[in-house]
Design a protein around this motif. Sequence first.
Motif, PDB file in Angstrom:
ATOM      1  N   ASN A   1       0.824  -1.202   0.000  1.00  0.00           N
ATOM      2  CA  ASN A   1       0.000   0.000   0.000  1.00  0.00           C
ATOM      3  C   ASN A   1       0.862   1.257   0.000  1.00  0.00           C
ATOM      4  OD1 ASN A   1       0.839   0.406   2.647  1.00  0.00           O
ATOM      5  ND2 ASN A   1      -1.145  -0.094   3.561  1.00  0.00           N
ATOM      6  N   ARG A   2       0.223   2.415   0.030  1.00  0.00           N
ATOM      7  CA  ARG A   2       0.973   3.675  -0.103  1.00  0.00           C
ATOM      8  C   ARG A   2       1.845   3.971   1.114  1.00  0.00           C
ATOM      9  NH1 ARG A   2      -4.141   7.794   0.088  1.00  0.00           N
ATOM     10  NH2 ARG A   2      -4.370   6.873  -1.977  1.00  0.00           N
ATOM     11  N   SER A   3       1.634   3.249   2.223  1.00  0.00           N
ATOM     12  CA  SER A   3       2.491   3.402   3.402  1.00  0.00           C
ATOM     13  C   SER A   3       3.653   2.428   3.390  1.00  0.00           C
ATOM     14  CB  SER A   3       1.661   3.198   4.680  1.00  0.00           C
ATOM     15  OG  SER A   3       0.639   4.163   4.780  1.00  0.00           O
ATOM     16  N   GLY A   4       3.720   1.607   2.338  1.00  0.00           N
ATOM     17  CA  GLY A   4       4.800   0.634   2.233  1.00  0.00           C
ATOM     18  C   GLY A   4       4.519  -0.672   2.946  1.00  0.00           C
ATOM     19  N   GLU A   5       3.313  -0.841   3.499  1.00  0.00           N
ATOM     20  CA  GLU A   5       2.956  -2.091   4.163  1.00  0.00           C
ATOM     21  C   GLU A   5       2.657  -3.165   3.122  1.00  0.00           C
ATOM     22  OE1 GLU A   5       0.587  -0.966   8.124  1.00  0.00           O
ATOM     23  OE2 GLU A   5      -0.295  -0.120   6.308  1.00  0.00           O
TER      24      GLU A   5
ATOM     25  N   LEU B   1      -3.400   6.699  -7.556  1.00  0.00           N
ATOM     26  CA  LEU B   1      -2.037   7.241  -7.702  1.00  0.00           C
ATOM     27  C   LEU B   1      -1.966   8.651  -7.132  1.00  0.00           C
ATOM     28  CD1 LEU B   1      -1.351   5.941 -11.316  1.00  0.00           C
ATOM     29  CD2 LEU B   1      -0.330   5.087  -9.191  1.00  0.00           C
ATOM     30  N   HIS B   2      -2.094   8.714  -5.806  1.00  0.00           N
ATOM     31  CA  HIS B   2      -2.010   9.983  -5.105  1.00  0.00           C
ATOM     32  C   HIS B   2      -1.685   9.683  -3.646  1.00  0.00           C
ATOM     33  CE1 HIS B   2      -3.093  13.932  -3.459  1.00  0.00           C
ATOM     34  NE2 HIS B   2      -3.010  14.391  -4.701  1.00  0.00           N
ATOM     35  N   ASP B   3      -0.922  10.583  -3.004  1.00  0.00           N
ATOM     36  CA  ASP B   3      -0.463  10.329  -1.643  1.00  0.00           C
ATOM     37  C   ASP B   3      -1.574  10.394  -0.609  1.00  0.00           C
ATOM     38  OD1 ASP B   3       2.086   9.931  -2.525  1.00  0.00           O
ATOM     39  OD2 ASP B   3       2.765  11.977  -2.087  1.00  0.00           O
ATOM     40  N   THR B   4      -2.635  11.134  -0.871  1.00  0.00           N
ATOM     41  CA  THR B   4      -3.667  11.334   0.147  1.00  0.00           C
ATOM     42  C   THR B   4      -5.084  11.048  -0.336  1.00  0.00           C
ATOM     43  OG1 THR B   4      -3.848  13.688  -0.416  1.00  0.00           O
ATOM     44  CG2 THR B   4      -2.293  13.092   1.337  1.00  0.00           C
ATOM     45  N   TYR B   5      -5.304  10.928  -1.625  1.00  0.00           N
ATOM     46  CA  TYR B   5      -6.668  10.751  -2.125  1.00  0.00           C
ATOM     47  C   TYR B   5      -7.220   9.371  -1.750  1.00  0.00           C
ATOM     48  CZ  TYR B   5      -6.457  14.863  -5.214  1.00  0.00           C
ATOM     49  OH  TYR B   5      -6.376  16.129  -5.727  1.00  0.00           O
TER      50      TYR B   5
ATOM     51  N   SER C   1      -6.965   8.765 -14.990  1.00  0.00           N
ATOM     52  CA  SER C   1      -5.500   8.758 -15.053  1.00  0.00           C
ATOM     53  C   SER C   1      -4.895   8.474 -13.684  1.00  0.00           C
ATOM     54  CB  SER C   1      -4.976  10.085 -15.592  1.00  0.00           C
ATOM     55  OG  SER C   1      -5.192  11.145 -14.675  1.00  0.00           O
ATOM     56  N   LEU C   2      -5.677   8.603 -12.609  1.00  0.00           N
ATOM     57  CA  LEU C   2      -5.194   8.314 -11.267  1.00  0.00           C
ATOM     58  C   LEU C   2      -5.551   6.891 -10.816  1.00  0.00           C
ATOM     59  CD1 LEU C   2      -5.939  11.675  -9.387  1.00  0.00           C
ATOM     60  CD2 LEU C   2      -3.775  10.889 -10.387  1.00  0.00           C
ATOM     61  N   PHE C   3      -6.271   6.151 -11.646  1.00  0.00           N
ATOM     62  CA  PHE C   3      -6.527   4.742 -11.342  1.00  0.00           C
ATOM     63  C   PHE C   3      -5.226   3.966 -11.554  1.00  0.00           C
ATOM     64  CE2 PHE C   3     -11.373   4.169 -12.208  1.00  0.00           C
ATOM     65  CZ  PHE C   3     -11.648   5.414 -11.674  1.00  0.00           C
ATOM     66  N   ASN C   4      -4.763   3.276 -10.546  1.00  0.00           N
ATOM     67  CA  ASN C   4      -3.525   2.505 -10.665  1.00  0.00           C
ATOM     68  C   ASN C   4      -3.860   1.139 -11.278  1.00  0.00           C
ATOM     69  OD1 ASN C   4      -0.868   1.715 -10.507  1.00  0.00           O
ATOM     70  ND2 ASN C   4      -0.847   1.451  -8.287  1.00  0.00           N
ATOM     71  N   VAL C   5      -4.098   1.169 -12.581  1.00  0.00           N
ATOM     72  CA  VAL C   5      -4.545  -0.026 -13.298  1.00  0.00           C
ATOM     73  C   VAL C   5      -3.714  -0.210 -14.564  1.00  0.00           C
ATOM     74  CG1 VAL C   5      -6.901   0.129 -12.418  1.00  0.00           C
ATOM     75  CG2 VAL C   5      -6.313   1.257 -14.579  1.00  0.00           C
ATOM     76  N   VAL C   6      -3.807  -1.408 -15.106  1.00  0.00           N
ATOM     77  CA  VAL C   6      -3.201  -1.715 -16.400  1.00  0.00           C
ATOM     78  C   VAL C   6      -4.335  -1.963 -17.390  1.00  0.00           C
ATOM     79  CG1 VAL C   6      -1.840  -3.385 -17.698  1.00  0.00           C
ATOM     80  CG2 VAL C   6      -1.093  -2.670 -15.420  1.00  0.00           C
ATOM     81  N   GLY C   7      -4.284  -1.256 -18.524  1.00  0.00           N
ATOM     82  CA  GLY C   7      -5.293  -1.452 -19.554  1.00  0.00           C
ATOM     83  C   GLY C   7      -6.571  -0.685 -19.290  1.00  0.00           C
ATOM     84  N   GLU C   8      -7.537  -0.907 -20.169  1.00  0.00           N
ATOM     85  CA  GLU C   8      -8.821  -0.240 -20.075  1.00  0.00           C
ATOM     86  C   GLU C   8      -9.820  -1.104 -19.294  1.00  0.00           C
ATOM     87  OE1 GLU C   8      -9.366   2.877 -21.194  1.00  0.00           O
ATOM     88  OE2 GLU C   8      -7.213   2.863 -21.658  1.00  0.00           O
TER      89      GLU C   8
ATOM     90  N   ILE D   1     -11.638   4.114  -2.324  1.00  0.00           N
ATOM     91  CA  ILE D   1     -11.056   3.008  -1.569  1.00  0.00           C
ATOM     92  C   ILE D   1     -11.553   2.989  -0.124  1.00  0.00           C
ATOM     93  CG2 ILE D   1      -8.994   2.721  -2.978  1.00  0.00           C
ATOM     94  CD1 ILE D   1      -7.506   4.544  -1.129  1.00  0.00           C
ATOM     95  N   ASP D   2     -12.503   3.875   0.188  1.00  0.00           N
ATOM     96  CA  ASP D   2     -13.043   3.924   1.551  1.00  0.00           C
ATOM     97  C   ASP D   2     -14.426   4.563   1.526  1.00  0.00           C
ATOM     98  OD1 ASP D   2     -13.236   3.767   4.318  1.00  0.00           O
ATOM     99  OD2 ASP D   2     -12.205   5.674   4.647  1.00  0.00           O
ATOM    100  N   GLN D   3     -15.351   3.917   0.842  1.00  0.00           N
ATOM    101  CA  GLN D   3     -16.712   4.439   0.778  1.00  0.00           C
ATOM    102  C   GLN D   3     -17.609   3.614   1.687  1.00  0.00           C
ATOM    103  OE1 GLN D   3     -18.198   5.195  -3.144  1.00  0.00           O
ATOM    104  NE2 GLN D   3     -20.336   5.229  -2.481  1.00  0.00           N
ATOM    105  N   TYR D   4     -18.346   4.297   2.569  1.00  0.00           N
ATOM    106  CA  TYR D   4     -19.178   3.586   3.537  1.00  0.00           C
ATOM    107  C   TYR D   4     -20.568   3.326   2.978  1.00  0.00           C
ATOM    108  CZ  TYR D   4     -15.690   3.718   7.157  1.00  0.00           C
ATOM    109  OH  TYR D   4     -14.558   3.491   7.890  1.00  0.00           O
TER     110      TYR D   4
END
Length: 400
Positions: A171-175, A280-284, A291-298, A362-365
């Motif tokens: 994850n973005r914290s390196g865990e 692909l963002h430090d806080t979002y 373009s911020l989806f960390n995905v491969v392909g469509e 990634i965190d919708q209730y």
Amino acid sequence: NSLTKAVVGTDDIANGTLFTYEIEVGDEDVYYYIPYAVNTFGESKSMDTKKFTTSTIDLSANGTANTYIVSNSGRYSFNPHIIGNGQKGIISADFHTDLAEINPVSAELLWESKSGMITNVEYRAYEKDVVFTSNGEEGNAVIVVKDDSGTIIWSWHIWCTDVPSDQSYINRSGERFLVLDRNIGATRADRGTGDEWKDAIGTGYQWGRKDPIIKNHHKNADTESTIENAIANPNTFFMEEGWMTEPLGYAWSPSVKTIYDPCPLGYRVAPKEIWTNFILHDTYYYTNDYSLFNVVGEYNNGLDFVTDGTNTSYYPATMHGWWTTEIYPNLGRYWSANYTNESDSERGSALNFDIDDTSLSIDQYWDTSSLKCVRCVKISDKDMNGGGNEGITEEDQYEW
């Protein structure tokens, strides 16, 4: 099954004479009662009826869980006297029980996704186990046990699939996490071709419940439910907003595995932290910028998220979640183990993507009664062998 007679055991009777038991073996027989024995001299001797069983693969030999994976045809068994992952899974005094042991008197198949996939289900009082036969087909089934009044007192998901593999997530914290390569109940990890992607969807869950829900094998109820009632009705989809009459934020936990956790042995419902690098963002934690989806392909009936640099994992489209089992090809909903009751509303945290409005959270209730898929994260030895609450507080559910 080609045998007509088989030697299954020996015994010293009375004066030490060795007797050999012989039995008739039938195609459908799974156990046998022997009222006599024959010794090595051909002499027979009457004796008390004895029960011999065919060998089984014990799914609970290394520990118990609410879901057991079966990858081959054969005769299987599991321990039905321990619920969930046992006593260590009772992490709150608010659970429906403070004891992880039950005493069933019968077992039966509740439903199966393919007819004939699971057969010969039986509770064996002498061996204190449940046995069943798998024909090797892929799919899902639920086996229940009952008490002497005929009430279901627990149930188990039999997940028939090839053995899932672990995938590395950072994850973005390196865990780093190890996560199963597919949803619970899925019979493939990739999208395949044509409609094969639907085999990667798996089974749906209401937040906090151990029991899978799939189309055509469930009942709808426009009510809330207690935990006890949900246990007694494992195939009922409780459609009242906030399905639990008394909110229970500990039912699933992002810290330890509970007795209500639907994941197989060695895994628990994933915490929301595993997905932070999907954006692909430090806080979002939400974006509508593809373009911020960390995905491969469509987008193609789901997304291939990058999990640890270059490796990807396929997340298929799922059911919408709002009181329906219908699949929606343009969106995906995945429960995490996290929960909140802010503003007196029971809500579980979920990974959500919707290609129609190009959104990813990634965190919708969501309301706990909605139906979503589940990914399982591998748990540590401490989680597996430790026990109790270990200092878990309600706030642990809400903290990022």
